[in-house]
Design a protein around this motif. Structure first.
Motif, PDB file in Angstrom:
ATOM      1  N   VAL A 161       0.841  -1.197   0.000  1.00 23.37           N
ATOM      2  CA  VAL A 161       0.000   0.000   0.000  1.00 23.37           C
ATOM      3  C   VAL A 161       0.876   1.247   0.000  1.00 23.37           C
ATOM      4  CG1 VAL A 161      -1.809   1.260   1.242  1.00 23.37           C
ATOM      5  CG2 VAL A 161      -1.826  -1.234   1.233  1.00 23.37           C
ATOM      6  N   GLN A 162       0.486   2.228  -0.822  1.00 23.92           N
ATOM      7  CA  GLN A 162       1.194   3.499  -0.861  1.00 23.92           C
ATOM      8  C   GLN A 162       0.169   4.625  -0.832  1.00 23.92           C
ATOM      9  OE1 GLN A 162       3.379   3.669  -4.526  1.00 23.92           O
ATOM     10  NE2 GLN A 162       1.600   3.179  -5.778  1.00 23.92           N
ATOM     11  N   ILE A 163       0.596   5.797  -0.410  1.00 24.25           N
ATOM     12  CA  ILE A 163      -0.285   6.966  -0.355  1.00 24.25           C
ATOM     13  C   ILE A 163      -0.097   7.768  -1.638  1.00 24.25           C
ATOM     14  CG2 ILE A 163      -0.797   9.110   0.858  1.00 24.25           C
ATOM     15  CD1 ILE A 163       0.274   7.749   3.405  1.00 24.25           C
ATOM     16  N   MET A 164      -1.227   8.095  -2.280  1.00 30.25           N
ATOM     17  CA  MET A 164      -1.196   8.866  -3.525  1.00 30.25           C
ATOM     18  C   MET A 164      -2.295   9.924  -3.499  1.00 30.25           C
ATOM     19  SD  MET A 164      -0.986   5.911  -6.439  1.00 30.25           S
ATOM     20  CE  MET A 164      -0.083   6.819  -7.668  1.00 30.25           C
ATOM     21  N   SER A 165      -2.126  10.939  -4.345  1.00 30.50           N
ATOM     22  CA  SER A 165      -3.215  11.895  -4.522  1.00 30.50           C
ATOM     23  C   SER A 165      -4.331  11.182  -5.286  1.00 30.50           C
ATOM     24  CB  SER A 165      -2.745  13.122  -5.310  1.00 30.50           C
ATOM     25  OG  SER A 165      -2.523  12.774  -6.667  1.00 30.50           O
ATOM     26  N   ALA A 166      -5.540  11.655  -5.122  1.00 28.05           N
ATOM     27  CA  ALA A 166      -6.676  11.055  -5.829  1.00 28.05           C
ATOM     28  C   ALA A 166      -6.464  11.145  -7.338  1.00 28.05           C
ATOM     29  CB  ALA A 166      -7.969  11.735  -5.418  1.00 28.05           C
ATOM     30  N   LYS A 167      -5.916  12.260  -7.801  1.00 32.97           N
ATOM     31  CA  LYS A 167      -5.691  12.458  -9.240  1.00 32.97           C
ATOM     32  C   LYS A 167      -4.670  11.448  -9.776  1.00 32.97           C
ATOM     33  CE  LYS A 167      -4.529  16.080 -12.552  1.00 32.97           C
ATOM     34  NZ  LYS A 167      -4.199  17.504 -12.723  1.00 32.97           N
ATOM     35  N   ALA A 168      -3.572  11.269  -9.057  1.00 32.01           N
ATOM     36  CA  ALA A 168      -2.541  10.325  -9.489  1.00 32.01           C
ATOM     37  C   ALA A 168      -3.068   8.887  -9.451  1.00 32.01           C
ATOM     38  CB  ALA A 168      -1.300  10.447  -8.608  1.00 32.01           C
ATOM     39  N   ASN A 169      -3.864   8.573  -8.440  1.00 36.68           N
ATOM     40  CA  ASN A 169      -4.417   7.235  -8.327  1.00 36.68           C
ATOM     41  C   ASN A 169      -5.382   6.953  -9.478  1.00 36.68           C
ATOM     42  OD1 ASN A 169      -4.840   4.703  -7.255  1.00 36.68           O
ATOM     43  ND2 ASN A 169      -6.144   5.401  -5.601  1.00 36.68           N
ATOM     44  N   ALA A 170      -6.215   7.932  -9.827  1.00 37.15           N
ATOM     45  CA  ALA A 170      -7.153   7.763 -10.935  1.00 37.15           C
ATOM     46  C   ALA A 170      -6.397   7.580 -12.251  1.00 37.15           C
ATOM     47  CB  ALA A 170      -8.095   8.954 -11.013  1.00 37.15           C
ATOM     48  N   ALA A 171      -5.329   8.354 -12.451  1.00 32.66           N
ATOM     49  CA  ALA A 171      -4.535   8.241 -13.676  1.00 32.66           C
ATOM     50  C   ALA A 171      -3.873   6.866 -13.756  1.00 32.66           C
ATOM     51  CB  ALA A 171      -3.474   9.341 -13.717  1.00 32.66           C
ATOM     52  N   LYS A 172      -3.398   6.371 -12.647  1.00 26.90           N
ATOM     53  CA  LYS A 172      -2.779   5.048 -12.612  1.00 26.90           C
ATOM     54  C   LYS A 172      -3.806   3.979 -12.991  1.00 26.90           C
ATOM     55  CE  LYS A 172      -0.803   1.686  -9.452  1.00 26.90           C
ATOM     56  NZ  LYS A 172      -0.536   1.341  -8.072  1.00 26.90           N
ATOM     57  N   GLU A 173      -5.006   4.095 -12.486  1.00 24.14           N
ATOM     58  CA  GLU A 173      -6.056   3.121 -12.771  1.00 24.14           C
ATOM     59  C   GLU A 173      -6.442   3.146 -14.247  1.00 24.14           C
ATOM     60  OE1 GLU A 173      -8.757   0.036 -11.984  1.00 24.14           O
ATOM     61  OE2 GLU A 173      -7.001   0.770 -10.932  1.00 24.14           O
ATOM     62  N   VAL A 174      -6.547   4.328 -14.843  1.00 24.01           N
ATOM     63  CA  VAL A 174      -6.866   4.443 -16.275  1.00 24.01           C
ATOM     64  C   VAL A 174      -5.767   3.768 -17.097  1.00 24.01           C
ATOM     65  CG1 VAL A 174      -7.049   6.081 -18.197  1.00 24.01           C
ATOM     66  CG2 VAL A 174      -8.300   6.495 -16.074  1.00 24.01           C
ATOM     67  N   LYS A 175      -4.522   4.053 -16.755  1.00 25.17           N
ATOM     68  CA  LYS A 175      -3.388   3.466 -17.474  1.00 25.17           C
ATOM     69  C   LYS A 175      -3.399   1.945 -17.338  1.00 25.17           C
ATOM     70  CE  LYS A 175       1.642   3.700 -17.761  1.00 25.17           C
ATOM     71  NZ  LYS A 175       2.852   4.292 -17.217  1.00 25.17           N
ATOM     72  N   ARG A 176      -3.696   1.450 -16.148  1.00 23.57           N
ATOM     73  CA  ARG A 176      -3.717   0.004 -15.905  1.00 23.57           C
ATOM     74  C   ARG A 176      -4.818  -0.663 -16.719  1.00 23.57           C
ATOM     75  NH1 ARG A 176      -5.817  -4.029 -12.444  1.00 23.57           N
ATOM     76  NH2 ARG A 176      -7.448  -2.698 -11.656  1.00 23.57           N
ATOM     77  N   LYS A 177      -5.992  -0.040 -16.766  1.00 22.37           N
ATOM     78  CA  LYS A 177      -7.113  -0.620 -17.514  1.00 22.37           C
ATOM     79  C   LYS A 177      -6.824  -0.625 -19.013  1.00 22.37           C
ATOM     80  CE  LYS A 177     -10.852   0.071 -14.269  1.00 22.37           C
ATOM     81  NZ  LYS A 177     -12.125   0.719 -13.979  1.00 22.37           N
TER      82      LYS A 177
END
Length: 70
Positions: A47-63
């Motif tokens: 688990v890591q701490i991220m901004s909501a924006k960075a986390n959303a961008a990571k999820e889009v990239k992963r999908k």
């Protein structure tokens, strides 16, 4: 049911937030380095701490990078 799953998911998110030290009202999010649906664990080391924006961008990239999602 869908509602039961939502409650379980919320409980899991709240637990992860608490384990990494995020307080109520903190806009940052607890992110799993290796997603749970990809075999990642619920361990604090995943688990890591991220901004909501960075986390959303990571999820889009992963999908987008999943096979079959062009």
């Amino acid at each position: 049911t869908k509602s039961t799953k939502r409650v379980k998911d919320r409980a899991a998110r709240n637990k992860a937030r608490k384990e990494v030290g995020l307080k109520v009202g903190d806009p940052r999010q607890a992110d799993h380095k290796k997603p749970l649906d990809s075999g990642g664990s619920k361990a604090k080391s995943n688990v890591q701490i991220m901004s909501a924006k960075a986390n959303a961008a990571k999820e889009v990239k992963r999908k987008r990078s999943k096979p079959g999602n062009n």
